[in-house]
Design a protein around this motif. Structure first.
Motif, short mmCIF file in Angstrom:
data_model
loop_
_atom_site.label_atom_id
_atom_site.label_comp_id
_atom_site.label_asym_id
_atom_site.label_seq_id
_atom_site.Cartn_x
_atom_site.Cartn_y
_atom_site.Cartn_z
N ASP A 57 0.87 -1.17 0.00
CA ASP A 57 0.00 0.00 0.00
C ASP A 57 0.90 1.22 0.00
OD1 ASP A 57 -1.45 2.24 1.81
OD2 ASP A 57 -2.96 1.09 0.73
N LYS A 58 0.47 2.28 -0.66
CA LYS A 58 1.34 3.44 -0.80
C LYS A 58 1.71 4.06 0.55
CE LYS A 58 -2.28 6.96 -1.42
NZ LYS A 58 -2.79 8.02 -2.32
N ALA A 59 0.89 3.76 1.60
CA ALA A 59 1.17 4.34 2.91
C ALA A 59 2.03 3.44 3.79
CB ALA A 59 -0.14 4.66 3.63
N ASP A 60 2.34 2.21 3.34
CA ASP A 60 3.19 1.33 4.15
C ASP A 60 4.51 2.02 4.46
OD1 ASP A 60 1.36 -0.65 4.32
OD2 ASP A 60 2.36 -2.04 2.96
N VAL A 61 5.17 2.48 3.42
CA VAL A 61 6.41 3.24 3.53
C VAL A 61 6.36 4.33 2.47
CG1 VAL A 61 8.92 3.20 3.45
CG2 VAL A 61 7.70 1.19 4.26
N ALA A 62 6.52 5.57 2.89
CA ALA A 62 6.46 6.68 1.92
C ALA A 62 7.58 7.66 2.22
CB ALA A 62 5.11 7.37 2.00
N PHE A 63 8.24 8.12 1.15
CA PHE A 63 9.34 9.08 1.27
C PHE A 63 8.84 10.46 0.84
CE2 PHE A 63 11.52 5.07 -0.34
CZ PHE A 63 11.72 4.58 0.94
N MET A 64 8.91 11.42 1.75
CA MET A 64 8.44 12.76 1.43
C MET A 64 9.54 13.57 0.75
SD MET A 64 7.04 15.81 3.96
CE MET A 64 5.50 15.00 4.39
N ILE A 65 9.17 14.17 -0.36
CA ILE A 65 10.07 15.06 -1.10
C ILE A 65 9.48 16.46 -1.09
CG2 ILE A 65 11.23 15.49 -3.30
CD1 ILE A 65 12.02 12.82 -2.04
N GLU A 66 10.26 17.44 -0.69
CA GLU A 66 9.82 18.82 -0.77
C GLU A 66 10.98 19.69 -1.23
OE1 GLU A 66 6.72 21.60 1.52
OE2 GLU A 66 8.41 21.02 2.77
N HIS A 67 10.69 20.59 -2.16
CA HIS A 67 11.73 21.43 -2.77
C HIS A 67 12.88 20.58 -3.30
CE1 HIS A 67 9.50 24.78 -1.18
NE2 HIS A 67 9.72 24.43 0.08
N ASP A 68 12.49 19.43 -3.91
CA ASP A 68 13.45 18.51 -4.54
C ASP A 68 14.44 17.90 -3.57
OD1 ASP A 68 12.39 18.77 -7.12
OD2 ASP A 68 13.50 20.63 -7.45
N HIS A 69 14.07 17.77 -2.29
CA HIS A 69 14.93 17.12 -1.30
C HIS A 69 14.14 16.09 -0.49
CE1 HIS A 69 17.67 20.42 -2.23
NE2 HIS A 69 18.62 19.75 -1.59
N PHE A 70 14.81 15.00 -0.14
CA PHE A 70 14.22 13.97 0.71
C PHE A 70 14.26 14.46 2.16
CE2 PHE A 70 15.32 9.84 3.04
CZ PHE A 70 13.98 9.52 3.28
N VAL A 71 13.07 14.67 2.76
CA VAL A 71 13.01 15.32 4.07
C VAL A 71 12.36 14.47 5.16
CG1 VAL A 71 13.06 17.66 3.14
CG2 VAL A 71 10.86 16.46 3.37
N ARG A 72 11.70 13.37 4.77
CA ARG A 72 10.98 12.61 5.80
C ARG A 72 10.52 11.28 5.21
NH1 ARG A 72 5.21 15.05 8.16
NH2 ARG A 72 3.99 13.15 7.86
N TYR A 73 10.35 10.28 6.09
CA TYR A 73 9.69 9.05 5.65
C TYR A 73 8.64 8.63 6.68
CZ TYR A 73 12.99 6.34 8.63
OH TYR A 73 13.73 5.83 9.67
N ASP A 74 7.52 8.10 6.18
CA ASP A 74 6.38 7.70 7.01
C ASP A 74 6.15 6.19 6.91
OD1 ASP A 74 4.36 10.40 7.59
OD2 ASP A 74 6.00 10.60 6.16
N VAL A 75 5.77 5.58 8.03
CA VAL A 75 5.55 4.14 8.09
C VAL A 75 4.21 3.86 8.79
CG1 VAL A 75 6.38 1.95 9.04
CG2 VAL A 75 8.02 3.60 8.11
N THR A 76 3.40 2.97 8.22
CA THR A 76 2.13 2.59 8.84
C THR A 76 1.96 1.08 8.98
OG1 THR A 76 0.98 2.60 6.72
CG2 THR A 76 0.96 4.65 7.98
N THR A 77 3.04 0.33 8.86
CA THR A 77 2.98 -1.12 8.96
C THR A 77 3.77 -1.62 10.16
OG1 THR A 77 3.57 -3.20 7.87
CG2 THR A 77 4.90 -1.29 7.33
N SER A 78 3.29 -2.67 10.80
CA SER A 78 3.97 -3.25 11.96
C SER A 78 5.18 -4.07 11.55
CB SER A 78 3.00 -4.12 12.76
OG SER A 78 2.50 -5.18 11.94
N LYS A 79 5.38 -4.26 10.24
CA LYS A 79 6.54 -5.02 9.77
C LYS A 79 7.83 -4.21 9.87
CE LYS A 79 3.78 -7.69 6.47
NZ LYS A 79 3.56 -8.01 5.04
N GLU A 80 7.69 -2.90 10.01
CA GLU A 80 8.86 -2.03 10.11
C GLU A 80 9.13 -1.70 11.58
OE1 GLU A 80 10.82 -0.84 7.75
OE2 GLU A 80 9.73 -1.29 5.91
N THR A 81 10.39 -1.49 11.92
CA THR A 81 10.78 -1.12 13.27
C THR A 81 11.46 0.24 13.24
OG1 THR A 81 11.13 -3.44 13.86
CG2 THR A 81 12.12 -1.79 15.30
N ALA A 82 10.97 1.15 14.08
CA ALA A 82 11.51 2.51 14.14
C ALA A 82 12.87 2.52 14.83
CB ALA A 82 10.54 3.42 14.88
#
Length: 209
Positions: A112-137
């Motif tokens: 799903d697109k929300a499982d892992v998502a990389f945020m790009i703003e002003h052409d730079h990678f600034v954040r990543y979001d995770v909504t699955t329990s398969k990932e560990t912070a």
């Protein structure tokens, strides 16, 4: 007299054979009784090693990826082109909002697109979001944990503030230098998602919306 000659010759031959046996060495006798050496058996070959989890599908494991400075080889603050090159595989891209420069890249293998998502703003990678329990912070937090479990991992470094949209929900965050980790909890107190990123984008509660 002539009839006795064959009998005498036979006796002489028998006595000679007995004396030859008496002179056989003990070593020769032992050698004749020792069994023949068994044929050498080659050791069994080892089975081929099995692939690591995720290796067969091309999906990397989460424990190798989620970090304070980025996600795998994708480093926070890098340009979008550097991020794409670092990832190496195919990334799907969302459409930036009208008049905005913020959008998301997602791995092709994400279910799903929300499982892992990389945020790009002003052409730079600034954040990543995770909504699955398969990932560990970073630090061990996961989707599905409650606040008590998170505090056991992060201690007093974990700060809390009310959720903007969910009654009873919270934002629980911890920082390491300029990098920040934010957990979102639902009304039941369980983590529903988490993200790692740089300010100010890490605090965008609506993401790129």
């Amino acid at each position: 007299m002539k009839a006795l000659l064959p009998l005498t010759a036979a006796l002489v031959l028998a006595l000679s054979a007995c004396k030859a046996d008496d002179h056989a060495s003990p070593a020769d006798t032992a050698a004749s009784k020792e069994p023949a050496p068994a044929a050498s058996v080659p050791p069994a070959s080892l089975p081929p090693s099995l692939p690591e989890p995720g290796e067969a599908s091309g999906q990397p494991t989460s424990s190798q990826l989620a970090g304070w400075q980025g996600y795998g080889d994708l480093k926070l603050g890098s340009t979008v082109e550097e991020a794409r090159q670092a990832w190496g595989g195919e990334l799907n891209s969302s459409t930036p909002s009208e008049g905005g420069s913020c959008y998301q890249l997602t791995p092709k293998w994400a279910t799903d697109k929300a499982d892992v998502a990389f945020m790009i703003e002003h052409d730079h990678f600034v954040r990543y979001d995770v909504t699955t329990s398969k990932e560990t912070a970073p630090g061990g937090g996961k989707v599905g944990m409650d606040e008590g479990q998170l505090r056991a991992l992060y201690g007093d470094a974990l700060s809390s503030m009310p959720h903007k949209y969910v009654e009873g929900g919270k934002y629980l965050s911890v920082s390491q230098g300029k990098d920040k980790l934010v957990f979102e909890t639902g009304a039941d107190g369980k983590v529903t998602s988490w993200r790692v990123g740089l300010p100010p984008q890490i605090d965008y509660v609506e993401g790129c919306a």
